[in-house]
Each structure stands twice: as C-alpha cells, then as structure tokens.
Design an enzyme around this catalytic site. Sequence first.
Site, short mmCIF file in Angstrom:
data_model
loop_
_atom_site.label_atom_id
_atom_site.label_comp_id
_atom_site.label_asym_id
_atom_site.label_seq_id
_atom_site.Cartn_x
_atom_site.Cartn_y
_atom_site.Cartn_z
N ASP A 8 3.34 2.42 4.05
CA ASP A 8 1.85 1.93 3.33
C ASP A 8 2.03 0.42 2.99
O ASP A 8 2.68 0.14 1.81
CB ASP A 8 1.68 2.72 2.18
CG ASP A 8 1.59 4.34 2.77
OD1 ASP A 8 2.69 4.75 3.14
OD2 ASP A 8 0.64 5.03 2.22
N GLU A 39 -3.53 1.82 5.39
CA GLU A 39 -4.77 2.54 4.24
C GLU A 39 -5.02 1.87 3.28
O GLU A 39 -6.05 1.74 2.60
CB GLU A 39 -4.86 3.97 4.25
CG GLU A 39 -3.63 4.40 3.40
CD GLU A 39 -4.11 5.53 2.44
OE1 GLU A 39 -5.23 5.95 2.60
OE2 GLU A 39 -3.49 5.70 1.33
N ASN A 40 -4.04 1.01 2.74
CA ASN A 40 -4.20 0.28 1.21
C ASN A 40 -4.13 -1.43 1.60
O ASN A 40 -3.94 -2.05 0.74
CB ASN A 40 -3.10 0.68 0.47
CG ASN A 40 -2.83 2.02 -0.01
OD1 ASN A 40 -2.00 2.66 0.48
ND2 ASN A 40 -3.93 2.45 -0.48
N ASN A 67 -6.17 8.98 3.14
CA ASN A 67 -7.22 9.19 2.36
C ASN A 67 -8.21 8.03 1.95
O ASN A 67 -9.32 7.87 1.52
CB ASN A 67 -6.93 9.87 1.16
CG ASN A 67 -6.00 9.28 0.39
OD1 ASN A 67 -4.80 8.96 0.67
ND2 ASN A 67 -6.22 8.98 -1.04
N HIS A 68 -7.63 6.63 1.99
CA HIS A 68 -8.54 5.39 1.64
C HIS A 68 -9.23 4.71 2.69
O HIS A 68 -9.73 3.62 2.64
CB HIS A 68 -7.57 4.55 0.88
CG HIS A 68 -7.37 5.14 -0.27
ND1 HIS A 68 -8.27 5.11 -1.65
CD2 HIS A 68 -6.12 5.24 -1.07
CE1 HIS A 68 -7.77 5.41 -2.60
NE2 HIS A 68 -6.30 5.64 -2.43
N HIS A 150 0.14 11.99 6.30
CA HIS A 150 -0.29 11.48 5.06
C HIS A 150 -0.41 12.53 4.19
O HIS A 150 -1.58 12.96 3.97
CB HIS A 150 -1.43 10.50 5.24
CG HIS A 150 -1.66 9.40 4.24
ND1 HIS A 150 -1.01 8.18 4.20
CD2 HIS A 150 -2.60 9.34 3.03
CE1 HIS A 150 -1.46 7.59 3.23
NE2 HIS A 150 -2.35 8.35 2.41
N HIS A 175 1.98 8.15 2.03
CA HIS A 175 1.09 8.33 0.83
C HIS A 175 1.61 8.27 -0.58
O HIS A 175 0.89 7.67 -1.33
CB HIS A 175 0.36 9.81 1.14
CG HIS A 175 -0.63 10.23 -0.11
ND1 HIS A 175 -1.79 9.42 -0.27
CD2 HIS A 175 -0.47 10.92 -1.24
CE1 HIS A 175 -2.59 9.94 -1.33
NE2 HIS A 175 -1.65 10.75 -1.97
N HIS A 177 4.05 6.58 -1.46
CA HIS A 177 4.71 5.25 -1.93
C HIS A 177 6.07 5.07 -2.37
O HIS A 177 6.57 3.99 -2.86
CB HIS A 177 3.69 4.44 -2.87
CG HIS A 177 2.48 4.12 -2.27
ND1 HIS A 177 1.57 3.15 -2.44
CD2 HIS A 177 1.64 4.51 -1.15
CE1 HIS A 177 0.49 3.05 -2.07
NE2 HIS A 177 0.40 3.95 -1.11
#
Length: 260
Positions: A8, A39-40, A67-68, A150, A175, A177
């Site tokens: 991530d 996603e981040n 999810n983001h 994820h 997810h 991290h």
Amino acid sequence: MKVLVIGDIVARPGRTAVLERIEDLRERYKADLIIANVENLAGGYSITPPLVEELLAVGVDVMTSGNHIFDKREAIAYINQQPKLLRPANYPPGTPGNGMWVGQVNGVGVAVINLIGRVFMGPADDPFRAADALLRELDPSVRVRLVDFHAEATSEKCALGWYLDGRVSAIFGTHTHVQTADERILPQGTAYITDIGMTGSHAGVIGMDRDDVIARFLTVTHRRLESAKGDVRICGIALDIDEQTGRARGISRFAIKHES
C-alpha cells in the site's frame, strides 16, 4: 517470471519513494512485472488520475486497490478508462471499474485479481465465490494468476489462501499496513503472505501522523488525518513463478528504508 509487488503506497512519502527507487527495485529483483496497491495514493485516500499516470509512466504495470478507492470523486469516472487500475472484484454489480486484469508479460498470459474481505470491513460480496467465478472466466492458458486480498482479518486471508491453493500462483494480503513474517509456499504451489506491508512513512500510525491518530482515540473533536513524515520504507514481496505450470518457486518479503 519474476514479479514485484509493492505494498500500500501511502501519500506523498510513499509515492516519492516508489518514483525514486522503482528502477533500482526492478534491477535488484529482475522484475518482469510490477504490481502496486494504490488505494492510499492521494494523501492517504484514493487516487487522482495524474498520480496514477505518473506511476504507470515510471514502470508500475498493474495497480490494485481496496476500501478507499472511491474516496475521491475523480476516481469513479477514471477507473472505467484505465484498465490497469483495479478495484475489488467482489464489490456489488454496477460498481465502476474491473476487478481483474488479464494481459501478456513477455509473451506469457498473466491475470491479476483484486478482492476485498468482509470481516471488519464494509459491505461486499463473498470473496471466495467471487474468486471462483473469476477463475472460471480465465482461459486455461493463463497460468500465472496473482491475487491481492485487501482484508483486515488474518483468519479470512489465511482461509482464502488455503481455498485457492493450487489454483493461483500467489495470494498476498494488503490493507493492515503491517508486514507479516509468514511468507511461504502452500502444498499445491501457491505463494502466500498475510500482509505485504506499507510503502510510506513508518514514523506515524500506519502511514498517518501519530498526533492526529492519537487525537482520534482521546477525543470526539478529532481533526482530519494527515500523512506522517520520516522513516520512509518500501515494503512488498518478490515472487518467482514457473511460467509453464503457474506454481510459485519462491516468495521473499522486503522492507527497504528510503532516504530521499
């Protein structure tokens, strides 16, 4: 086939590290394919089209998410235009974008699948049955099959690893991290790790400023989270896949400190 998977990428510290080190990483691991979870990417929340294009331009081949991914409005339209940017395949029907990329790498068929967990996560369809459906779609000639799961719960990730053993080349978790030390090759030839870790600042709390995060635990009047700075590391895994059988020959994790 040598595959490099970058964990991530969180905000500017993570992006900068990847942009500055991707050629070094490609050479170090002799990578034929580079995958990154993004996603981040934009300030810790979702993506923007220019940031995705910037990573594609320097050599990231396929991007997964979680999810983001739709936290920024511009991601909704863009994801339909960029097939190399995936969202979880088990999101409800009608969700923009795709959950699987299929292509050729040095003449070899490759599939990258993106799934999201349901334990301690938002609403989503069953990732186990979604994986079954996607694998049925694949031409048998596509033997190199890579899955980004994820998910929050270790148990859910481990269960899906066993469920897909022998049917995919590798399943790697994202997810949380936090990189786990359980990389292995399962009995039927699938490489597995619960979480590949985070690329970004490790000076905060999972990539975000520690004071902002602590404030959220101490008060209801907390402030918006900003990304942390300092102690930047690039985390991920290197995979060695037999192109003829699709079975994994090797999996190793890395956490490389980056000095800008």
